[in-house]
Design a protein around this motif. Structure first.
Motif, mmCIF file in Angstrom:
data_model
loop_
_atom_site.group_PDB
_atom_site.id
_atom_site.type_symbol
_atom_site.label_atom_id
_atom_site.label_comp_id
_atom_site.label_asym_id
_atom_site.label_seq_id
_atom_site.Cartn_x
_atom_site.Cartn_y
_atom_site.Cartn_z
ATOM 1 N N GLU A 54 0.809 -1.215 0.000
ATOM 2 C CA GLU A 54 0.000 0.000 0.000
ATOM 3 C C GLU A 54 0.842 1.266 0.000
ATOM 4 O O GLU A 54 0.340 2.345 -0.356
ATOM 5 C CB GLU A 54 -0.945 0.002 1.199
ATOM 6 C CG GLU A 54 -0.256 0.080 2.540
ATOM 7 C CD GLU A 54 -1.218 -0.104 3.709
ATOM 8 O OE1 GLU A 54 -2.350 -0.569 3.456
ATOM 9 O OE2 GLU A 54 -0.842 0.207 4.853
ATOM 10 N N LYS A 61 -4.644 0.738 0.167
ATOM 11 C CA LYS A 61 -4.517 1.112 1.575
ATOM 12 C C LYS A 61 -5.738 0.638 2.359
ATOM 13 O O LYS A 61 -6.876 0.807 1.941
ATOM 14 C CB LYS A 61 -4.361 2.623 1.711
ATOM 15 C CG LYS A 61 -3.963 3.065 3.115
ATOM 16 C CD LYS A 61 -3.607 4.527 3.146
ATOM 17 C CE LYS A 61 -3.179 4.968 4.536
ATOM 18 N NZ LYS A 61 -1.971 4.262 5.002
ATOM 19 N N GLY A 62 -5.483 0.019 3.491
ATOM 20 C CA GLY A 62 -6.560 -0.485 4.329
ATOM 21 C C GLY A 62 -7.039 -1.869 3.964
ATOM 22 O O GLY A 62 -7.956 -2.394 4.600
ATOM 23 N N THR A 63 -6.424 -2.513 2.975
ATOM 24 C CA THR A 63 -6.788 -3.875 2.586
ATOM 25 C C THR A 63 -5.707 -4.844 3.040
ATOM 26 O O THR A 63 -4.581 -4.441 3.368
ATOM 27 C CB THR A 63 -6.951 -3.996 1.057
ATOM 28 O OG1 THR A 63 -5.656 -3.875 0.432
ATOM 29 C CG2 THR A 63 -7.875 -2.907 0.510
ATOM 30 N N GLU A 64 -6.040 -6.131 3.046
ATOM 31 C CA GLU A 64 -5.064 -7.130 3.477
ATOM 32 C C GLU A 64 -3.894 -7.230 2.502
ATOM 33 O O GLU A 64 -2.737 -7.358 2.922
ATOM 34 C CB GLU A 64 -5.743 -8.488 3.657
ATOM 35 C CG GLU A 64 -6.774 -8.519 4.782
ATOM 36 C CD GLU A 64 -6.185 -8.281 6.161
ATOM 37 O OE1 GLU A 64 -4.952 -8.271 6.304
ATOM 38 O OE2 GLU A 64 -6.967 -8.098 7.108
ATOM 39 N N GLY A 66 -2.880 -4.813 0.642
ATOM 40 C CA GLY A 66 -2.142 -3.576 0.834
ATOM 41 C C GLY A 66 -1.209 -3.632 2.021
ATOM 42 O O GLY A 66 -0.121 -3.051 2.002
ATOM 43 N N ALA A 67 -1.607 -4.345 3.059
ATOM 44 C CA ALA A 67 -0.798 -4.447 4.278
ATOM 45 C C ALA A 67 0.291 -5.508 4.178
ATOM 46 O O ALA A 67 1.082 -5.670 5.113
ATOM 47 C CB ALA A 67 -1.708 -4.758 5.466
ATOM 48 N N ALA A 119 -8.552 -5.889 -4.529
ATOM 49 C CA ALA A 119 -8.872 -5.558 -3.139
ATOM 50 C C ALA A 119 -10.052 -6.354 -2.595
ATOM 51 O O ALA A 119 -10.190 -6.498 -1.373
ATOM 52 C CB ALA A 119 -9.147 -4.060 -3.016
ATOM 53 N N ASN A 122 -10.015 -10.164 0.504
ATOM 54 C CA ASN A 122 -9.604 -9.372 1.662
ATOM 55 C C ASN A 122 -9.744 -10.133 2.981
ATOM 56 O O ASN A 122 -9.974 -9.549 4.023
ATOM 57 C CB ASN A 122 -10.439 -8.082 1.708
ATOM 58 C CG ASN A 122 -9.769 -6.991 2.511
ATOM 59 O OD1 ASN A 122 -8.547 -6.857 2.491
ATOM 60 N ND2 ASN A 122 -10.569 -6.203 3.226
#
Length: 299
Positions: A54, A61-64, A66-67, A119, A122
């Motif tokens: 992300e 951003k804020g997704t699995e 993304g992390a 996304a 998730n």
């Protein structure tokens, strides 16, 4: 094709194909994309492969996904739930079809767009970097990271950083999604000798005629299993898994790019032997016996 450094030992074509035909890579494209991640990291476009995706792809951003750190994506160990087609018997094979429907065929099926198509998957079922699970979508996340980080198309970046420097004889092609981005998990197409040129580059740990194109340390890291990541040592049967490449068992360092229907690039860095097979049958043991015999005789 079988070659030892710059010398072609065998070059054969079947089924009406010639040296002018572009041949599909299937999932060997994942490995090509992984090598480009290495170049982008060395150039500073990607600051660290321990960065989360992300950081480079704001839409994640804020997704699995993304992390998830880039390193875990390279190792197919994001820990995010995703099922491949070959998992249909286990009830998990619909995810790749759904990704295709949304990301590639969106004009008929949906209007999600590339980032949203990814996304939607998730659900985290394991911590990143702890469990290998083959998932094509992880290459697509890496493809987004590469394009956002470099500001270039994958094709343009490959052309500039690899394809031109190694003196390829023909243009290559790459399937794109509905938004025009390269489909990083497969469907790269090139002529046989250019695949062999790429294989020779990999056999020299990223060097071509004295010029380092892919960082040598990246090639070592991409094709070995760290002591802290023993879960990758036998990720797929007897094969280990590196940065989007398969690692042979045993003490001799060998690795492979593999595609779904028998596409293979096999690399033996100690002898600079390479073998390219564009397709037959992924389940046939014959190719592995041939490779072992070639390495025994010419390695």
């Amino acid at each position: 094709m079988i070659a030892k450094d710059d010398r072609i030992l065998v070059e054969r074509y079947q089924y009406g194909r010639t040296d002018r035909d572009r041949l599909m890579s299937q999932s060997m494209a994942k490995s090509i994309n992984g090598m480009l991640i290495g170049i982008a990291t060395a150039e500073g476009a990607i600051k660290s492969i321990d960065d989360a995706a992300e950081i480079y792809v704001p839409g994640l951003k804020g997704t699995e996904y993304g992390a998830t750190p880039i390193r875990a994506l390279l190792h197919m160990s994001s820990g995010v739930k995703f099922g491949e087609e070959n998992e249909e018997a286990k009830g998990g094979g619909g995810d790749l079809d759904r990704l295709w429907g949304d990301m590639v065929r969106k004009h008929w099926f949906s209007q999600k767009g590339t980032v949203a198509s990814i996304a939607q998957f998730n659900q985290r079922i394991a911590p990143p970097g702890t469990r290998f699970h083959y998932a094509s979508i992880e290459a697509d996340v890496l493809g987004l990271v590469l394009r956002y980080a470099t500001g270039q198309s994958t094709c343009g970046y490959l052309q500039e950083k690899v394809w031109q420097p190694i003196g390829t004889e023909a243009d290559a092609k790459w399937m794109i999604d509905a938004e025009g981005g390269e489909l990083a998990h497969g469907f790269f197409n090139a002529v046989l000798r250019d695949y062999a040129r790429l294989a020779r580059l990999l056999a020299h740990d990223g060097a071509w005629e004295g010029k380092q194109i892919i960082p040598a340390q990246w090639m070592i890291d991409a094709t070995t299993v760290r002591a802290s990541e023993t879960y990758l040592a036998k990720a797929e049967g007897v094969f280990g898994y590196g940065y989007q490449v398969y690692l042979f068992p045993g003490s001799r360092r060998q690795f492979a790019l593999l595609g779904y229907l028998g596409q293979r690039i096999l690399v033996d860095p100690p002898s600079k032997l390479v073998m390219v097979q564009t397709a037959v049958d992924e389940k046939s043991p014959e190719i592995w016996r041939l490779w072992s015999a070639v390495v025994a005789q010419f390695g």
